[in-house]
Scaffold this motif. Structure first.
Motif, PDB file in Angstrom:
ATOM      1  N   ALA A 245       0.833  -1.210   0.000  1.00  8.31           N
ATOM      2  CA  ALA A 245       0.000   0.000   0.000  1.00  8.31           C
ATOM      3  C   ALA A 245       0.867   1.258   0.000  1.00  8.31           C
ATOM      4  CB  ALA A 245      -0.934  -0.003   1.207  1.00  8.31           C
ATOM      5  N   ALA A 246       1.927   1.242   0.834  1.00  8.89           N
ATOM      6  CA  ALA A 246       2.803   2.417   0.898  1.00  8.89           C
ATOM      7  C   ALA A 246       3.519   2.635  -0.433  1.00  8.89           C
ATOM      8  CB  ALA A 246       3.815   2.265   2.037  1.00  8.89           C
ATOM      9  N   THR A 247       3.939   1.536  -1.079  1.00  8.40           N
ATOM     10  CA  THR A 247       4.602   1.659  -2.380  1.00  8.40           C
ATOM     11  C   THR A 247       3.645   2.255  -3.409  1.00  8.40           C
ATOM     12  OG1 THR A 247       5.938  -0.279  -1.865  1.00  8.40           O
ATOM     13  CG2 THR A 247       5.873   0.407  -4.165  1.00  8.40           C
ATOM     14  N   ALA A 248       2.404   1.746  -3.414  1.00  9.80           N
ATOM     15  CA  ALA A 248       1.414   2.267  -4.367  1.00  9.80           C
ATOM     16  C   ALA A 248       1.193   3.758  -4.141  1.00  9.80           C
ATOM     17  CB  ALA A 248       0.098   1.504  -4.224  1.00  9.80           C
ATOM     18  N   ALA A 249       1.168   4.164  -2.853  1.00  9.15           N
ATOM     19  CA  ALA A 249       0.944   5.580  -2.540  1.00  9.15           C
ATOM     20  C   ALA A 249       2.118   6.438  -2.979  1.00  9.15           C
ATOM     21  CB  ALA A 249       0.715   5.751  -1.037  1.00  9.15           C
ATOM     22  N   ALA A 250       3.323   5.854  -2.918  1.00 11.47           N
ATOM     23  CA  ALA A 250       4.531   6.651  -3.162  1.00 11.47           C
ATOM     24  C   ALA A 250       4.908   6.740  -4.635  1.00 11.47           C
ATOM     25  CB  ALA A 250       5.692   6.063  -2.365  1.00 11.47           C
ATOM     26  N   ILE A 251       4.566   5.720  -5.424  1.00 13.81           N
ATOM     27  CA  ILE A 251       5.098   5.638  -6.788  1.00 13.81           C
ATOM     28  C   ILE A 251       4.760   6.832  -7.692  1.00 13.81           C
ATOM     29  CG2 ILE A 251       4.667   4.372  -8.947  1.00 13.81           C
ATOM     30  CD1 ILE A 251       5.525   1.884  -7.546  1.00 13.81           C
ATOM     31  N   PRO A 252       3.507   7.335  -7.699  1.00 12.01           N
ATOM     32  CA  PRO A 252       3.228   8.447  -8.620  1.00 12.01           C
ATOM     33  C   PRO A 252       4.158   9.649  -8.400  1.00 12.01           C
ATOM     34  CG  PRO A 252       1.193   7.549  -7.758  1.00 12.01           C
ATOM     35  CD  PRO A 252       2.293   6.880  -6.995  1.00 12.01           C
ATOM     36  N   VAL A 253       4.424   9.980  -7.135  1.00 15.35           N
ATOM     37  CA  VAL A 253       5.272  11.142  -6.869  1.00 15.35           C
ATOM     38  C   VAL A 253       6.737  10.834  -7.180  1.00 15.35           C
ATOM     39  CG1 VAL A 253       6.104  12.699  -5.085  1.00 15.35           C
ATOM     40  CG2 VAL A 253       3.696  12.129  -5.199  1.00 15.35           C
ATOM     41  N   LEU A 254       7.168   9.602  -6.888  1.00 12.97           N
ATOM     42  CA  LEU A 254       8.544   9.234  -7.241  1.00 12.97           C
ATOM     43  C   LEU A 254       8.752   9.408  -8.744  1.00 12.97           C
ATOM     44  CD1 LEU A 254       9.206   6.024  -5.092  1.00 12.97           C
ATOM     45  CD2 LEU A 254      10.404   8.204  -4.934  1.00 12.97           C
ATOM     46  N   VAL A 255       7.813   8.906  -9.528  1.00 16.21           N
ATOM     47  CA  VAL A 255       7.945   8.997 -10.983  1.00 16.21           C
ATOM     48  C   VAL A 255       7.879  10.460 -11.433  1.00 16.21           C
ATOM     49  CG1 VAL A 255       6.871   8.377 -13.181  1.00 16.21           C
ATOM     50  CG2 VAL A 255       7.062   6.669 -11.364  1.00 16.21           C
ATOM     51  N   ALA A 256       6.924  11.214 -10.873  1.00 15.24           N
ATOM     52  CA  ALA A 256       6.809  12.632 -11.245  1.00 15.24           C
ATOM     53  C   ALA A 256       8.110  13.374 -10.923  1.00 15.24           C
ATOM     54  CB  ALA A 256       5.640  13.279 -10.496  1.00 15.24           C
ATOM     55  N   GLY A 257       8.688  13.072  -9.777  1.00 16.32           N
ATOM     56  CA  GLY A 257       9.926  13.737  -9.370  1.00 16.32           C
ATOM     57  C   GLY A 257      11.098  13.357 -10.253  1.00 16.32           C
ATOM     58  N   TRP A 258      11.166  12.077 -10.637  1.00 19.24           N
ATOM     59  CA  TRP A 258      12.247  11.650 -11.526  1.00 19.24           C
ATOM     60  C   TRP A 258      12.129  12.359 -12.868  1.00 19.24           C
ATOM     61  CZ3 TRP A 258      11.326   5.795 -10.120  1.00 19.24           C
ATOM     62  CH2 TRP A 258      11.903   5.546  -8.866  1.00 19.24           C
ATOM     63  N   ILE A 259      10.894  12.496 -13.362  1.00 19.70           N
ATOM     64  CA  ILE A 259      10.695  13.162 -14.654  1.00 19.70           C
ATOM     65  C   ILE A 259      11.042  14.644 -14.555  1.00 19.70           C
ATOM     66  CG2 ILE A 259       8.987  13.833 -16.391  1.00 19.70           C
ATOM     67  CD1 ILE A 259       7.450  11.271 -15.686  1.00 19.70           C
ATOM     68  N   ALA A 260      10.590  15.293 -13.466  1.00 24.24           N
ATOM     69  CA  ALA A 260      10.759  16.748 -13.343  1.00 24.24           C
ATOM     70  C   ALA A 260      12.058  17.119 -12.645  1.00 24.24           C
ATOM     71  CB  ALA A 260       9.570  17.344 -12.594  1.00 24.24           C
ATOM     72  N   GLN A 261      13.014  16.183 -12.595  1.00 25.44           N
ATOM     73  CA  GLN A 261      14.271  16.405 -11.864  1.00 25.44           C
ATOM     74  C   GLN A 261      14.914  17.754 -12.138  1.00 25.44           C
ATOM     75  OE1 GLN A 261      17.805  13.730 -11.544  1.00 25.44           O
ATOM     76  NE2 GLN A 261      16.252  12.146 -11.749  1.00 25.44           N
ATOM     77  N   ARG A 262      14.943  18.141 -13.411  1.00 25.87           N
ATOM     78  CA  ARG A 262      15.684  19.350 -13.767  1.00 25.87           C
ATOM     79  C   ARG A 262      15.003  20.609 -13.258  1.00 25.87           C
ATOM     80  NH1 ARG A 262      16.722  19.085 -19.909  1.00 25.87           N
ATOM     81  NH2 ARG A 262      18.167  20.771 -19.494  1.00 25.87           N
ATOM     82  N   GLN A 263      13.669  20.564 -13.089  1.00 25.04           N
ATOM     83  CA  GLN A 263      12.972  21.761 -12.597  1.00 25.04           C
ATOM     84  C   GLN A 263      12.747  21.714 -11.095  1.00 25.04           C
ATOM     85  OE1 GLN A 263      11.942  20.333 -15.486  1.00 25.04           O
ATOM     86  NE2 GLN A 263      12.561  21.995 -16.838  1.00 25.04           N
ATOM     87  N   LEU A 264      13.164  20.592 -10.474  1.00 28.40           N
ATOM     88  CA  LEU A 264      12.881  20.394  -9.057  1.00 28.40           C
ATOM     89  C   LEU A 264      13.441  21.523  -8.202  1.00 28.40           C
ATOM     90  CD1 LEU A 264      11.310  18.145  -7.725  1.00 28.40           C
ATOM     91  CD2 LEU A 264      13.427  16.933  -7.300  1.00 28.40           C
TER      92      LEU A 264
ATOM     93  N   ILE B 128      17.707  11.623  -4.770  1.00 24.10           N
ATOM     94  CA  ILE B 128      16.581  12.532  -4.531  1.00 24.10           C
ATOM     95  C   ILE B 128      15.323  11.781  -4.085  1.00 24.10           C
ATOM     96  CG2 ILE B 128      17.355  14.320  -6.138  1.00 24.10           C
ATOM     97  CD1 ILE B 128      15.139  13.350  -8.044  1.00 24.10           C
ATOM     98  N   SER B 129      15.312  10.450  -4.262  1.00 22.27           N
ATOM     99  CA  SER B 129      14.085   9.699  -4.004  1.00 22.27           C
ATOM    100  C   SER B 129      13.528   9.824  -2.585  1.00 22.27           C
ATOM    101  CB  SER B 129      14.291   8.232  -4.369  1.00 22.27           C
ATOM    102  OG  SER B 129      14.624   8.149  -5.736  1.00 22.27           O
ATOM    103  N   PRO B 130      14.370   9.766  -1.539  1.00 26.46           N
ATOM    104  CA  PRO B 130      13.787   9.886  -0.195  1.00 26.46           C
ATOM    105  C   PRO B 130      12.975  11.164  -0.018  1.00 26.46           C
ATOM    106  CG  PRO B 130      16.055   9.169  -0.031  1.00 26.46           C
ATOM    107  CD  PRO B 130      15.820   9.504  -1.474  1.00 26.46           C
ATOM    108  N   PHE B 131      13.391  12.236  -0.679  1.00 31.43           N
ATOM    109  CA  PHE B 131      12.658  13.493  -0.536  1.00 31.43           C
ATOM    110  C   PHE B 131      11.263  13.410  -1.161  1.00 31.43           C
ATOM    111  CE2 PHE B 131      11.508  17.789  -1.996  1.00 31.43           C
ATOM    112  CZ  PHE B 131      11.495  18.424  -0.773  1.00 31.43           C
ATOM    113  N   LEU B 132      11.139  12.582  -2.207  1.00 29.16           N
ATOM    114  CA  LEU B 132       9.867  12.498  -2.916  1.00 29.16           C
ATOM    115  C   LEU B 132       8.875  11.571  -2.224  1.00 29.16           C
ATOM    116  CD1 LEU B 132      11.420  12.131  -6.478  1.00 29.16           C
ATOM    117  CD2 LEU B 132      10.301  14.173  -5.575  1.00 29.16           C
ATOM    118  N   LEU B 133       9.394  10.701  -1.365  1.00 27.21           N
ATOM    119  CA  LEU B 133       8.534   9.724  -0.711  1.00 27.21           C
ATOM    120  C   LEU B 133       7.505  10.423   0.180  1.00 27.21           C
ATOM    121  CD1 LEU B 133       8.283   6.616  -0.410  1.00 27.21           C
ATOM    122  CD2 LEU B 133       9.718   6.802   1.610  1.00 27.21           C
ATOM    123  N   MET B 134       6.236  10.019   0.059  1.00 25.71           N
ATOM    124  CA  MET B 134       5.183  10.570   0.903  1.00 25.71           C
ATOM    125  C   MET B 134       5.602  10.475   2.384  1.00 25.71           C
ATOM    126  SD  MET B 134       1.295   9.139   1.201  1.00 25.71           S
ATOM    127  CE  MET B 134       0.652   9.743  -0.342  1.00 25.71           C
TER     128      MET B 134
END
Lengths: 274, 312
Positions: A245-264, B128-134
């Motif tokens: 459940a925690a992985t499912a909750a976390a994945i969308p933001v992890l992916v969004a962050g990886w994609i938007a890395q340069r603007q982070l 950077i991943s730990p920062f993105l984790l809920m």
């Protein structure tokens, strides 16, 4: 191999190793989500096992996760859309029609983003109660739009500043009105920038917990509120399902962050660091 | 993307040419400004008002202003209560400790990443991943999956090291929170410092190398002064957000044991939503706002300096 190259190899390998160590807890969570509950608590911990989708099936696909994720997705998308709707015209005005007050307004906007949520939660609760917004999607959408608005204005103003003003002037010479200027000149050029801005708004909104837990109970509660109920491992049965459940909750933001890395960095510092 | 550091500002020439048009388009920012006033300033003003009342939702009649001679009663009660100082200390301690840990680690990682090497993009992505984790997911992960004294990974680690398994969350609650929050916020500091390092002009480094500057001397006399504003921005922004830490405490310790891990946001949450004391919670809210505003003012000051330096 020269000593120099060997030194480089050690530094590079060491850096990767440390990065892997920082990432390891997340990796462990993902691995655990594919274990059976028995293997998840096996001693010593098992790195090699036959992966199972059982937890994902039970905790995510047929459990309440999908329902809460639906709430989160709706709130995130709608509040980001509202913030863009209000923020893009504001950024346009701030960038192209500067007055003496523009800098002050921009800084004031930024400072509202830094207001402590705990400092305003009581009146928000009272207002939400009076306006029948408690535990509604609309309430959180309106609130999170306000939370993301300074981010949108600052980032989009930065992107507009990078565009040549001559393009706008050319469009005006061709007789474009304000609407045409936006739709056929600005928006296409701003496309990638708007995508990055939306991803950053998604990151903040998706993970938000403080307002969510105090202003919703069940119907409109986002995923963060659901995940927070896993306060204790309930017996020896739940570690693997919890991880799923925690992985499912976390994945969308992890992916969004990886994609938007340069603007982070730009987004996190409201444009103070590019 | 260029790694220059600048606050977005329109070129002056454009500013002049457009201002003269006196176009109504400058009012396009009005809806956003009005919206932000409604969403942020109205509740802010209400917090101040509530802090002068004795409103408690458990006693519906007690909604009123307490009168001028007693209007500061919430403040004197809060200031006269030892719990307040414990909570304030916890808030400051947690924030400063996280800032220090993340600064040291973030600086190390930024320096390590500031060289081209195969796998750098991967290392950066992992870091950077730990920062993105809920945050609440991170809290659940550490509390139950990693640190559980019987089933967690730490139990195995303790045994390998020949020690008795300890539940860190129970034995050292504040340190556990500091550790977990630092794990999540190290990437934030790292990213900003890395942007700073990459904006250091190459010719300055070359010149220093030609002059025979050693690595340590170069770091102290060139890199560090250049990074100063970036360090200030990273730490002040981080502090502004860490003052609001709530989800980790909610999941991992519920503010306990006793008041040991209760910070201002958690105390406000308890006053408002378990004791339903609107007046008292708002008074704590005022203190949270004052504390945050001190840091925000410092931050705006740094931005102003930075902009002035860049204008030179």
């Amino acid at each position: 191999m020269t000593a120099h190259a060997k030194g480089n190899l050690i530094w590079s390998g060491g850096t990767l190793l440390l990065a892997g160590l920082m990432f390891f807890p997340i990796l462990w969570m993902i691995i655990t989500s594919f274990k059976t509950e028995d293997i998840a608590i096996a001693f010593p911990p098992r790195l090699f096992f036959t992966p199972t989708l059982e937890n994902w099936q039970q905790a995510v696909l047929s459990g309440p996760v999908l329902e809460f994720m639906g709430n989160t997705a709706l709130i995130t998308v709608a509040s980001t859309a509202l913030a863009l709707l209000l923020g893009i015209p504001a950024a346009y005005a701030m960038s192209y029609y500067r007055t003496r007050r523009t800098d002050g307004s921009m800084l004031w906007m930024m400072s509202t983003r830094m207001l402590p949520p705990a400092g305003v939660i009581v009146p928000l609760f009272v207002l939400f109660n009076d306006l029948n917004l408690l535990d509604t999607h609309l309430g959180l959408i309106l609130l999170f739009a306000g939370m993301n608005l300074p981010l949108v204005v600052w980032m989009v103003a930065g992107f507009i500043d990078d565009l040549p003003f001559a393009l706008i002037e050319a469009a005006r010479l061709d007789g474009a009105n304000l609407w045409q200027e936006f739709v056929s000149v600005l928006l296409p050029l701003l496309g990638p920038g708007l995508a990055a801005t939306s991803l950053l708004a998604l990151i903040f909104t998706w993970n938000e917990f403080f307002f969510a837990v105090n202003l919703t109970t069940r119907d409109a509660a986002p995923l963060s509120v659901y995940v927070s109920t896993f306060k204790a491992a309930q017996g020896d049965l739940f570690i693997a399902k919890m991880s799923a459940a925690a992985t499912a909750a976390a994945i969308p933001v992890l992916v969004a962050g990886w994609i938007a890395q340069r603007q982070l960095v730009t987004g996190l510092t409201m444009g103070a660091v590019k | 993307m260029a790694n220059s550091a600048a606050i977005p500002t329109a070129p002056t020439a454009r500013r002049e040419s457009t201002r003269r048009t006196g176009d109504a388009r400058k009012f396009l920012s009005a809806p956003a400004l009005v919206y932000l006033i409604l969403v942020t300033q109205v509740p802010f003003a209400m917090t101040i008002w509530f802090s002068f009342t004795n409103w408690n939702l458990l006693r519906p009649n007690s909604t009123g202003f307490i009168g001028f001679e007693r209007m500061f009663r919430n403040f004197t009660r809060v200031l006269g209560n030892a719990d307040f100082y414990t909570v304030l200390w916890n808030t400051v301690y947690l924030t400063v400790a996280v800032a220090l840990v993340t600064f040291v680690l973030g600086m190390c990682f930024a320096l390590l990443l500031n060289r081209p090497f195969p796998g750098r993009a991967l290392a950066r992505t992992l870091l950077i991943s730990p920062f993105l984790l809920m945050p609440v997911a991170a809290a659940v992960l550490w509390k139950n999956v990693l640190l559980d004294p019987s089933f967690g990974l730490s139990a195995w680690l303790f045994r390998v090291l020949g020690l008795n398994s300890v539940y860190l969350v129970q034995e050292a609650p504040m340190l556990s929170i500091i550790g977990i929050v630092s794990w999540q916020w190290t990437p934030f500091v790292m990213l900003i410092l890395l942007a700073g390092l990459q904006s250091l002009p190459g010719d300055i480094i070359e010149a220093a190398e030609l002059d025979g500057a050693g690595r340590v001397a170069m770091f102290r006399h060139i890199t560090l002064p250049h990074l100063r504003r970036f360090i200030e921005i990273a730490l002040l922004l981080e502090i502004i957000f860490i003052l609001n830490i709530f989800g980790h405490i909610f999941v991992i310790t519920s503010g306990g044991p006793g008041l040991q891990t209760t910070n201002l946001p958690y105390q406000i949450f308890l006053e408002a939503f378990s004791r339903w004391n609107i007046g008292r919670a708002s008074t704590y809210g005022i203190f949270a706002i004052v504390l945050a505003n001190i840091v925000v003012l410092l931050f705006l000051q740094v931005l102003r300096h930075k902009r002035q330096e860049e204008a030179l």
